[in-house]
Structure formats: C-alpha cells, structure tokens
Design a protein around this motif. Structure first.
Motif, mmCIF file in Angstrom:
data_model
loop_
_atom_site.group_PDB
_atom_site.id
_atom_site.type_symbol
_atom_site.label_atom_id
_atom_site.label_comp_id
_atom_site.label_asym_id
_atom_site.label_seq_id
_atom_site.Cartn_x
_atom_site.Cartn_y
_atom_site.Cartn_z
ATOM 1 N N SER A 291 -28.361 29.705 -25.063
ATOM 2 C CA SER A 291 -27.074 29.107 -24.669
ATOM 3 C C SER A 291 -26.560 28.172 -25.766
ATOM 4 O O SER A 291 -25.349 28.056 -25.964
ATOM 5 C CB SER A 291 -27.210 28.364 -23.335
ATOM 6 N N LEU A 292 -27.475 27.530 -26.477
ATOM 7 C CA LEU A 292 -27.040 26.645 -27.568
ATOM 8 C C LEU A 292 -26.478 27.458 -28.729
ATOM 9 O O LEU A 292 -25.568 27.024 -29.439
ATOM 10 C CB LEU A 292 -28.217 25.775 -28.043
ATOM 11 N N ALA A 293 -27.012 28.664 -28.895
ATOM 12 C CA ALA A 293 -26.545 29.517 -29.999
ATOM 13 C C ALA A 293 -25.214 30.200 -29.685
ATOM 14 O O ALA A 293 -24.612 30.818 -30.563
ATOM 15 C CB ALA A 293 -27.600 30.576 -30.310
ATOM 16 N N THR A 294 -24.764 30.098 -28.433
ATOM 17 C CA THR A 294 -23.531 30.813 -28.048
ATOM 18 C C THR A 294 -22.398 29.846 -27.666
ATOM 19 O O THR A 294 -21.509 30.204 -26.893
ATOM 20 C CB THR A 294 -23.800 31.776 -26.870
ATOM 21 N N ILE A 302 -21.359 37.015 -24.736
ATOM 22 C CA ILE A 302 -22.801 36.905 -24.458
ATOM 23 C C ILE A 302 -23.358 38.272 -24.062
ATOM 24 O O ILE A 302 -24.410 38.699 -24.543
ATOM 25 C CB ILE A 302 -23.047 35.844 -23.353
ATOM 26 N N ARG A 303 -22.615 38.966 -23.212
ATOM 27 C CA ARG A 303 -23.061 40.320 -22.836
ATOM 28 C C ARG A 303 -23.163 41.224 -24.070
ATOM 29 O O ARG A 303 -24.142 41.943 -24.251
ATOM 30 C CB ARG A 303 -22.080 40.925 -21.843
ATOM 31 N N ASP A 304 -22.154 41.162 -24.935
ATOM 32 C CA ASP A 304 -22.146 42.033 -26.115
ATOM 33 C C ASP A 304 -23.285 41.684 -27.081
ATOM 34 O O ASP A 304 -23.891 42.564 -27.691
ATOM 35 C CB ASP A 304 -20.795 41.945 -26.833
ATOM 36 N N ILE A 305 -23.562 40.382 -27.212
ATOM 37 C CA ILE A 305 -24.674 39.961 -28.072
ATOM 38 C C ILE A 305 -25.991 40.542 -27.532
ATOM 39 O O ILE A 305 -26.832 41.034 -28.285
ATOM 40 C CB ILE A 305 -24.755 38.411 -28.136
ATOM 41 N N CYS A 306 -26.146 40.484 -26.224
ATOM 42 C CA CYS A 306 -27.385 41.002 -25.616
ATOM 43 C C CYS A 306 -27.522 42.503 -25.881
ATOM 44 O O CYS A 306 -28.611 42.996 -26.197
ATOM 45 C CB CYS A 306 -27.406 40.709 -24.120
ATOM 46 N N MET A 307 -26.416 43.203 -25.774
ATOM 47 C CA MET A 307 -26.473 44.652 -26.020
ATOM 48 C C MET A 307 -26.812 44.928 -27.480
ATOM 49 O O MET A 307 -27.584 45.831 -27.796
ATOM 50 C CB MET A 307 -25.137 45.288 -25.671
#
Ligand SMILES: Nc1ncnc2c1ncn2[C@@H]1O[C@H](COP(=O)(O)OP(=O)(O)OP(=O)(O)O)[C@@H](O)[C@H]1O
Ligand SMILES: [Mg+2]
Length: 366
Positions: A291-294, A302-307
């Motif tokens: 969460s600190l990195a986003t 956040i969803r796209d980063i996870c993918m």
C-alpha cells in the motif's frame, strides 16, 4: 450462447443505430423489465410481474437480435447463488465504506422501500411530491469503483439496470442518439418495479469542443434534463451518472442531482484492502508495504499491478528462473515482485498532485 435474462445492457456498436436496431433494443429493454430469468437448463423462471409480458418475443430471439446488431447483453441469474461472470458484490469493492453507506441510503433503500419514503412525504407536504432520489452523480478519478458500484446496485436493488455509456451511443447523425435515449428513459418509466438508468462517463460528451458535436451534446443533454424532470412520481426510476470530470458537466445537469457521491483515490488503509483482493496470499505487513508503494494510485492501478506481477512471475517460472515449490507447482509471487511492478507503473502515471480533500473519505453531498 447467452441464456440468462440480462439486466445490464452495454452498447458496443461504435456507430449509429438504424431504426430496425433501435426497435430490437426497445424490445430487449421491455424484456428486461419483466424480470423473467432463464436458467442454464433453458427453463424459464417467471418472477412477479413477468406473467404480464408473456406475449413478448423469446429471450433467445431478443438476445440474438441484439448480438446481430452489435449490442452485447450480459448480467446475472437471480435464481443462482453462484455469481455469474461480471457479477460484483460489495465485498469485492474494498474500502469506500462511506460511499457504500451513502449509496444504500440514497439509492437502495429508496428503491426497496418506496412506500416508507412516500408516507413520510405525504405527512409533511401540503402537496405530495416524492422525496425519493431521481438522479445521483458518482464522481471521482478513473478506476475508483464507480462502474463497479453501479453493478452492485443492479444486483442488490432487484430492479433492472440499463447501462448506457453515452460516448458510444453518440451519433454523428442528428436525432438518432436522442431517440435512443428517449426510448431508454420511457421504457424505464414503464418498468413495473422501476429501474436504474446508468449513464456512464457522462462527461465524455460534455467536453467536446467541436461545434458540430457541441450541437449534438446540447440535444442529448436536453433529452436527459427533460426526462429526469418528467419521471412519474409513483415510479421507481433513478438515474445514476458517472464522471471523472464533474467540472465539465452542464450546470443544469449538475443541479438535477439529488446527491453526489465522491469516489476519491483510496487512502493507505483502503489500498491495503484493495491489494488483499488481488494478492490474498500476502501477509498483513506485506500488504502494508504494497500500500505504501501504491500511493496516489486508484483501485484499477492496484489491480493492474497485481496482474502484471503475476504475469512477470509466470514468465520467470516458465523460463526456469524460479524453482517449483515442494508440491511441484509454481510458487506464488512474493511482495518484491509487486513492489517492483508498482514502481514501474508509477513512471507511467499522470501527475496526481491532488488536494487532500479528493482522497477517499466521507462522500460529498450537494
Ligand atoms: N475499491 C476497489 N476494490 C477492488 N477493486 C477495485 C476497487 N476500485 C477499483 N477496483 C478495480 O478497478 C476496476 C475498475 O473500476 P471501475 O471500472 O469501477 O472504475 P470507475 O470509477 O468506473 O473508472 P472510470 O472513471 O475510468 O470509468 C474494477 O473492475 C476493479 O477491478
Ligand atoms: Mg467507469
């Protein structure tokens, strides 16, 4: 093949509609109003007022007509407890508790208990006038859950939701867009249990500077304004409009909204909760790190980063750069992979230096 009655209609045709196509759409919306549900076995389950509409064409025929004209129809099967593709529940929208509560108070409760609202208004007004909301604005930066929330509302309200992305129905031929919108509104007004008209990305026609488009915009706007004013008092029809450029909206339109719900960028706690939706294997402290990195990022980021992290990790595994776990399966991506993808993503983000007031918090009210 689609076998379910769809309560959400998306127009994907990037062009104008012919009269025949408009007729097909009108008949689909009528079908949506009767609340008939086809199960995957092909058996029709009729609910409530559905019986009144048995002379309408079959759902299969309507769906195939819609598909022929480039309209995509999708939704959910109310008889099933298993969410179907595209179904979103409140639990899937992490954080945003104030906004969810506000939506329940302003939209859902009024749709579910109209009598109570009307009884109060009858007791307070010299001349009866409904106090139920007619139009609500969802406002906020891209990817903050506005469309997702509308989908939850459609599921929870128990009435059809007519999904109208305005930029797609805008036509270069005068008259067609207005006719289409007019049909959507009048059909919603005729739905036995009411309905929700969702005007997504309503700003997309308000920002055009082209003079020809400006004229079209003006005409479409006037249809919307007239229709909101013309809702029948005893009907349960609510317009929800979504925008990420509220400042570009016509003031006359803004003044019609009974309530405005602001979807700001998520705060740190919300970002951790959103991350937990898409990286459930991470520990609590790893989610905090993520969460600190986003910071300054939306739920969609956040969803796209996870993918992206999952894709990177999979390709590393396939290339033999990562060993199998003890069960012989690919291990799940570690926190470092997510943080690296977040840093990568940050480089492509627009500058989001925004005032603190626009962060996720208590919703703004008009
Ligand atoms: N609070 C959240 N929790 C979980 N996922 C989220 C959240 N917010 C956004 N997302 C993810 O981001 C995706 C995009 O969200 P959505 O389409 O609802 O945003 P939007 O506000 O309508 O954006 P736009 O203004 O661009 O239309 C969702 O499908 C979901 O996967
Ligand atoms: Mg949206």
């Amino acid at each position: 093949m689609l076998l379910v009655l769809m309560y959400e209609i998306e127009f994907i045709k990037p062009d104008s509609f012919s009269s025949k196509e408009l007729e097909g759409l009108v008949s689909a919306l009528k079908i949506a109003g009767q609340k008939d549900v086809k199960t995957s076995s092909g058996k029709a389950s009729t609910k409530g007022s559905g019986q009144r509409y048995k002379h309408l064409p079959s759902i299969e025929k309507t769906v195939s007509d819609l598909e022929d004209m480039g309209v995509r129809v999708y939704g959910f099967d109310e008889t099933s407890s298993v969410p179907m593709d595209g179904t979103v529940m409140w639990e899937n929208i992490a954080g945003y508790e104030h906004q969810k509560r506000e939506i329940e108070d302003t939209v859902l409760l009024a749709l579910q208990n109209p009598q109570i609202y009307d009884d109060i208004a009858r007791g307070t007004r010299c001349k009866f006038e409904t106090n139920r909301p007619r139009a609500v604005l969802f406002e906020g930066p891209p990817g903050t859950g506005k469309t997702s929330s509308a989908r939850v509302i459609a599921k929870q309200a128990g009435v059809p939701l007519l999904y109208v992305p305005l930029e797609i129905i805008m036509s270069k031929y005068y008259g067609e867009s207005e006719r289409l919108l007019g049909s959507v509104f009048s059909l919603a007004n005729n739905l036995p249990d009411g309905g929700i008209i969702f005007l997504d990305e309503v700003d997309s026609f308000a920002i055009s500077r082209d003079s020809e488009m400006h004229e079209a915009t003006r005409r479409i706007l006037s249809v919307i304004l007239r229709q909101i004013d013309g809702f029948e008092q005893d009907r349960r029809v609510v317009v929800i409009a979504a925008t990420n450029r509220k400042e570009d909206l016509d003031p006359a339109l803004i003044s019609r909204f009974d309530s405005m719900i602001c979807f700001g960028l998520p705060d740190q706690q919300s970002r951790a909760e959103i991350a937990a939706q898409y990286a459930k294997h991470l520990t609590k402290s790893e989610l905090v790190q993520f969460s600190l990195a986003t910071e300054e990022m939306a739920g969609r980021d956040i969803r796209d980063i996870c993918m992206q992290a999952e894709r990177h990790w999979a390709s590393k595994f396939i290339r033999g750069q990562i060993p199998k776990d003890e069960k012989g399966e690919p291990p799940l991506p570690p926190i470092d992979e997510y943080v690296a993808c977040a840093e990568q993503r940050r480089k492509s983000l627009p500058d989001r230096t925004r005032p603190a007031a626009s962060r996720s918090g208590p919703p703004l009210k008009l």
